[in-house]
Design a protein around this motif. Structure first.
Motif, PDB file in Angstrom:
ATOM      1  N   ASN A   2       0.857  -1.175   0.000  1.00 39.18           N
ATOM      2  CA  ASN A   2       0.000   0.000   0.000  1.00 39.18           C
ATOM      3  C   ASN A   2       0.896   1.228   0.000  1.00 39.18           C
ATOM      4  O   ASN A   2       2.015   1.184   0.508  1.00 39.18           O
ATOM      5  CB  ASN A   2      -0.921   0.005   1.223  1.00 39.18           C
ATOM      6  CG  ASN A   2      -2.103   0.935   1.035  1.00 39.18           C
ATOM      7  OD1 ASN A   2      -2.335   1.477  -0.040  1.00 39.18           O
ATOM      8  ND2 ASN A   2      -2.866   1.119   2.093  1.00 39.18           N
ATOM      9  N   VAL A   3       0.409   2.317  -0.563  1.00 38.25           N
ATOM     10  CA  VAL A   3       1.147   3.571  -0.628  1.00 38.25           C
ATOM     11  C   VAL A   3       0.276   4.642   0.009  1.00 38.25           C
ATOM     12  O   VAL A   3      -0.889   4.798  -0.359  1.00 38.25           O
ATOM     13  CB  VAL A   3       1.462   3.960  -2.092  1.00 38.25           C
ATOM     14  CG1 VAL A   3       2.285   5.233  -2.148  1.00 38.25           C
ATOM     15  CG2 VAL A   3       2.165   2.823  -2.804  1.00 38.25           C
ATOM     16  N   ASN A   4       0.848   5.387   0.973  1.00 38.43           N
ATOM     17  CA  ASN A   4       0.054   6.440   1.609  1.00 38.43           C
ATOM     18  C   ASN A   4       0.233   7.765   0.871  1.00 38.43           C
ATOM     19  O   ASN A   4       0.994   7.857  -0.093  1.00 38.43           O
ATOM     20  CB  ASN A   4       0.372   6.548   3.111  1.00 38.43           C
ATOM     21  CG  ASN A   4       1.775   7.028   3.397  1.00 38.43           C
ATOM     22  OD1 ASN A   4       2.444   7.637   2.560  1.00 38.43           O
ATOM     23  ND2 ASN A   4       2.241   6.765   4.609  1.00 38.43           N
ATOM     24  N   ASP A   5      -0.469   8.793   1.330  1.00 41.78           N
ATOM     25  CA  ASP A   5      -0.433  10.094   0.659  1.00 41.78           C
ATOM     26  C   ASP A   5       0.940  10.751   0.697  1.00 41.78           C
ATOM     27  O   ASP A   5       1.253  11.612  -0.122  1.00 41.78           O
ATOM     28  CB  ASP A   5      -1.461  11.042   1.289  1.00 41.78           C
ATOM     29  CG  ASP A   5      -2.890  10.606   1.009  1.00 41.78           C
ATOM     30  OD1 ASP A   5      -3.109   9.875   0.028  1.00 41.78           O
ATOM     31  OD2 ASP A   5      -3.787  11.005   1.785  1.00 41.78           O
ATOM     32  N   ALA A   6       1.791  10.345   1.654  1.00 40.34           N
ATOM     33  CA  ALA A   6       3.144  10.893   1.760  1.00 40.34           C
ATOM     34  C   ALA A   6       4.128  10.157   0.849  1.00 40.34           C
ATOM     35  O   ALA A   6       5.304  10.483   0.809  1.00 40.34           O
ATOM     36  CB  ALA A   6       3.625  10.816   3.208  1.00 40.34           C
ATOM     37  N   GLY A   7       3.656   9.145   0.111  1.00 37.89           N
ATOM     38  CA  GLY A   7       4.527   8.385  -0.782  1.00 37.89           C
ATOM     39  C   GLY A   7       5.296   7.286  -0.082  1.00 37.89           C
ATOM     40  O   GLY A   7       6.212   6.706  -0.650  1.00 37.89           O
ATOM     41  N   GLU A   8       4.914   6.962   1.157  1.00 40.13           N
ATOM     42  CA  GLU A   8       5.560   5.869   1.882  1.00 40.13           C
ATOM     43  C   GLU A   8       4.880   4.556   1.506  1.00 40.13           C
ATOM     44  O   GLU A   8       3.672   4.514   1.287  1.00 40.13           O
ATOM     45  CB  GLU A   8       5.468   6.097   3.386  1.00 40.13           C
ATOM     46  CG  GLU A   8       6.154   7.371   3.820  1.00 40.13           C
ATOM     47  CD  GLU A   8       5.870   7.732   5.262  1.00 40.13           C
ATOM     48  OE1 GLU A   8       6.705   8.430   5.841  1.00 40.13           O
ATOM     49  OE2 GLU A   8       4.818   7.336   5.807  1.00 40.13           O
ATOM     50  N   VAL A   9       5.665   3.489   1.432  1.00 45.21           N
ATOM     51  CA  VAL A   9       5.163   2.191   1.006  1.00 45.21           C
ATOM     52  C   VAL A   9       5.232   1.213   2.174  1.00 45.21           C
ATOM     53  O   VAL A   9       6.246   1.128   2.869  1.00 45.21           O
ATOM     54  CB  VAL A   9       5.998   1.648  -0.178  1.00 45.21           C
ATOM     55  CG1 VAL A   9       5.517   0.267  -0.598  1.00 45.21           C
ATOM     56  CG2 VAL A   9       5.947   2.608  -1.363  1.00 45.21           C
ATOM     57  N   VAL A  10       4.151   0.473   2.380  1.00 47.21           N
ATOM     58  CA  VAL A  10       4.116  -0.601   3.361  1.00 47.21           C
ATOM     59  C   VAL A  10       3.843  -1.887   2.607  1.00 47.21           C
ATOM     60  O   VAL A  10       2.944  -1.943   1.763  1.00 47.21           O
ATOM     61  CB  VAL A  10       3.019  -0.372   4.430  1.00 47.21           C
ATOM     62  CG1 VAL A  10       2.943  -1.541   5.383  1.00 47.21           C
ATOM     63  CG2 VAL A  10       3.261   0.916   5.178  1.00 47.21           C
ATOM     64  N   ALA A  11       4.640  -2.920   2.877  1.00 45.07           N
ATOM     65  CA  ALA A  11       4.483  -4.201   2.190  1.00 45.07           C
ATOM     66  C   ALA A  11       4.449  -5.328   3.201  1.00 45.07           C
ATOM     67  O   ALA A  11       5.119  -5.267   4.229  1.00 45.07           O
ATOM     68  CB  ALA A  11       5.639  -4.409   1.217  1.00 45.07           C
ATOM     69  N   ASN A  33       6.185 -13.252   7.728  1.00 45.40           N
ATOM     70  CA  ASN A  33       5.058 -12.972   8.609  1.00 45.40           C
ATOM     71  C   ASN A  33       5.020 -11.532   9.085  1.00 45.40           C
ATOM     72  O   ASN A  33       4.284 -11.202  10.002  1.00 45.40           O
ATOM     73  CB  ASN A  33       5.092 -13.910   9.818  1.00 45.40           C
ATOM     74  CG  ASN A  33       4.967 -15.352   9.397  1.00 45.40           C
ATOM     75  OD1 ASN A  33       4.118 -15.690   8.589  1.00 45.40           O
ATOM     76  ND2 ASN A  33       5.830 -16.197   9.911  1.00 45.40           N
ATOM     77  N   GLY A  34       5.819 -10.675   8.484  1.00 46.47           N
ATOM     78  CA  GLY A  34       5.905  -9.297   8.954  1.00 46.47           C
ATOM     79  C   GLY A  34       5.611  -8.293   7.870  1.00 46.47           C
ATOM     80  O   GLY A  34       5.195  -8.615   6.771  1.00 46.47           O
ATOM     81  N   TYR A  35       5.855  -7.038   8.237  1.00 52.10           N
ATOM     82  CA  TYR A  35       5.638  -5.920   7.333  1.00 52.10           C
ATOM     83  C   TYR A  35       6.937  -5.138   7.164  1.00 52.10           C
ATOM     84  O   TYR A  35       7.749  -5.085   8.074  1.00 52.10           O
ATOM     85  CB  TYR A  35       4.563  -4.979   7.885  1.00 52.10           C
ATOM     86  CG  TYR A  35       3.191  -5.586   7.870  1.00 52.10           C
ATOM     87  CD1 TYR A  35       2.352  -5.421   6.794  1.00 52.10           C
ATOM     88  CD2 TYR A  35       2.742  -6.359   8.941  1.00 52.10           C
ATOM     89  CE1 TYR A  35       1.094  -5.980   6.764  1.00 52.10           C
ATOM     90  CE2 TYR A  35       1.486  -6.928   8.925  1.00 52.10           C
ATOM     91  CZ  TYR A  35       0.663  -6.738   7.833  1.00 52.10           C
ATOM     92  OH  TYR A  35      -0.581  -7.302   7.814  1.00 52.10           O
ATOM     93  N   SER A  36       7.088  -4.528   6.019  1.00 51.36           N
ATOM     94  CA  SER A  36       8.214  -3.635   5.765  1.00 51.36           C
ATOM     95  C   SER A  36       7.640  -2.260   5.450  1.00 51.36           C
ATOM     96  O   SER A  36       6.665  -2.139   4.705  1.00 51.36           O
ATOM     97  CB  SER A  36       9.039  -4.113   4.575  1.00 51.36           C
ATOM     98  OG  SER A  36       9.569  -5.393   4.823  1.00 51.36           O
ATOM     99  N   TRP A  37       8.238  -1.228   6.034  1.00 54.00           N
ATOM    100  CA  TRP A  37       7.781   0.148   5.835  1.00 54.00           C
ATOM    101  C   TRP A  37       8.911   0.914   5.192  1.00 54.00           C
ATOM    102  O   TRP A  37      10.008   0.995   5.742  1.00 54.00           O
ATOM    103  CB  TRP A  37       7.402   0.750   7.174  1.00 54.00           C
ATOM    104  CG  TRP A  37       6.935   2.185   7.162  1.00 54.00           C
ATOM    105  CD1 TRP A  37       6.452   2.894   6.106  1.00 54.00           C
ATOM    106  CD2 TRP A  37       6.896   3.056   8.280  1.00 54.00           C
ATOM    107  NE1 TRP A  37       6.107   4.156   6.497  1.00 54.00           N
ATOM    108  CE2 TRP A  37       6.361   4.289   7.835  1.00 54.00           C
ATOM    109  CE3 TRP A  37       7.240   2.938   9.626  1.00 54.00           C
ATOM    110  CZ2 TRP A  37       6.201   5.378   8.676  1.00 54.00           C
ATOM    111  CZ3 TRP A  37       7.063   4.027  10.445  1.00 54.00           C
ATOM    112  CH2 TRP A  37       6.550   5.221   9.971  1.00 54.00           C
TER     113      TRP A  37
END
Length: 80
Positions: free
Chosen positions: A53-62, A72-76
């Protein structure tokens, strides 16, 4: 038409006027792609991203899956 340069996509997201593709190329990555012509505008090497997902600030979470280095985790990924 068909874009054949995006590897094996797992997830797609349109945000900020670009297509974001969680995919497997030579290694797992998240691509920022021009919506008009399919040209890759940027790439983040990511540990097995199966959704993103990409937020309005252009940061990506995968989130990882299926044996990636972070299954089993997330990367920001913060925008510099």
């Amino acid at each position: 038409g068909e874009w054949t340069n995006l590897g094996r996509p797992f997830a797609l997201k349109i945000s900020g006027g670009a297509l974001w593709v969680s995919t497997m190329l030579a290694k797992p990555a998240i691509l920022k792609v021009n919506l008009t012509n399919g040209k890759i505008l940027g790439q983040i090497d990511a540990p097995g991203p199966h959704s993103s997902n990409v937020n309005d600030a252009g940061e990506v979470v995968a989130s990882g899956c299926c044996g990636g280095s972070n299954p089993n985790g997330y990367s920001w990924f913060k925008k510099n």
